[in-house]
Write an enzyme that holds these catalytic residues in place. Structure first.
Site, mmCIF file in Angstrom:
data_model
loop_
_atom_site.group_PDB
_atom_site.id
_atom_site.type_symbol
_atom_site.label_atom_id
_atom_site.label_comp_id
_atom_site.label_asym_id
_atom_site.label_seq_id
_atom_site.Cartn_x
_atom_site.Cartn_y
_atom_site.Cartn_z
ATOM 1 N N TYR A 139 0.935 -1.363 0.010
ATOM 2 C CA TYR A 139 -0.061 -0.137 -0.139
ATOM 3 C C TYR A 139 0.917 1.208 0.168
ATOM 4 O O TYR A 139 0.675 2.078 -0.872
ATOM 5 C CB TYR A 139 -0.963 -0.080 1.337
ATOM 6 N N LYS A 143 1.073 4.174 -2.872
ATOM 7 C CA LYS A 143 0.617 5.540 -2.614
ATOM 8 C C LYS A 143 1.743 6.544 -2.546
ATOM 9 O O LYS A 143 1.593 7.665 -3.057
ATOM 10 C CB LYS A 143 0.027 5.428 -1.239
#
Length: 239
Positions: A139, A143
């Site tokens: 993640y 991101k």
């Protein structure tokens, strides 16, 4: 003052959570909203599997056939929580496909419309996790990628009246947050206790920030990351 209703905005993952709040806020602002998601939205939408590049391309082609789109919110994403030694290569690949490839594909598809209009707004939803968070290898990597892309796009597209910015939400009360952070667990309680403003964020908090960056009057703001985190990044993010 509301923007003209004919100005179209595309929101990926806009059927629930933060995306739904963004779609609602855009509609209130007077934009014509189109949502791309795997589930139905209260707003005009196309149901599409955004993990599939071909399906995504077909949905974008159909959307653009109805007219130019000069505002884009790259919101769709998934977390895949796991410690670094437990995260599988497939999870990393899945995170990349949904969180990054979709944003790149949507952005490149809409840029010609923006160039012709001499105007565009691109807002990508990153995360405070880009600064570092345990059990978030896939993640955080994806991101963080959105932050780098935002800076490159700002430099490349600014001369065409197109801005590119990112939002870095902190802990926001959504089903996605609760899925990755079980309510009542010590780790979740610690997250909430460390928010300087003393509360969890709401999807509407993020939508308000997105609305500012989409506005035609925000043309001198580009390449920036706005953390909507209740102050949690203070001391972590560079000035």
């Amino acid at each position: 003052m509301a923007e003209p209703a004919h100005e179209r905005v595309l929101v990926t993952g806009g059927a629930s959570g933060i995306g739904a709040a963004i779609a609602d806020r855009c509609a209130t602002a007077g934009y014509e909203v189109l949502v791309l998601d795997h589930q139905p939205s209260e707003h005009p939408h196309t149901i599409v599997d955004l993990t599939d590049p071909e399906a995504t391309g077909a949905a974008l082609e159909s959307a653009l056939a109805a007219g130019p789109i000069t505002r884009l919110v790259n919101n769709v994403g998934a977390v895949f929580p796991a410690a670094v030694e437990d995260a599988t290569l497939q999870e990393h690949q899945s995170a990349w496909e949904l969180n990054v490839r979709t944003a790149v594909q949507c952005t490149t598809a809409l840029i010609p419309s923006m160039r012709r209009a001499g105007f565009g707004r691109i807002v990508s939803i990153s995360s405070r996790a880009a600064l570092g968070k345990e059990a978030r290898s896939a993640y955080a990597a994806t991101k963080s990628a959105l932050l780098g892309l935002t800076r490159v796009w700002a430099l490349e597209l600014g001369g065409h009246g197109i801005t590119a910015n990112a939002i870095g939400p902190g802990p926001i009360a959504t089903p996605l947050f609760e899925e990755a952070n079980p309510p009542g667990s010590p780790s979740t309680r610690a997250i909430v206790d460390n928010v300087p403003v003393g509360r969890m964020g709401t999807p509407q908090d993020v939508a308000h920030a997105v609305d500012f960056l989409l506005d035609s009057r925000s043309g001198f703001v580009t390449g920036q990351t706005l953390y909507v985190c209740g102050g949690m990044t203070v001391g972590s993010a560079s000035v």
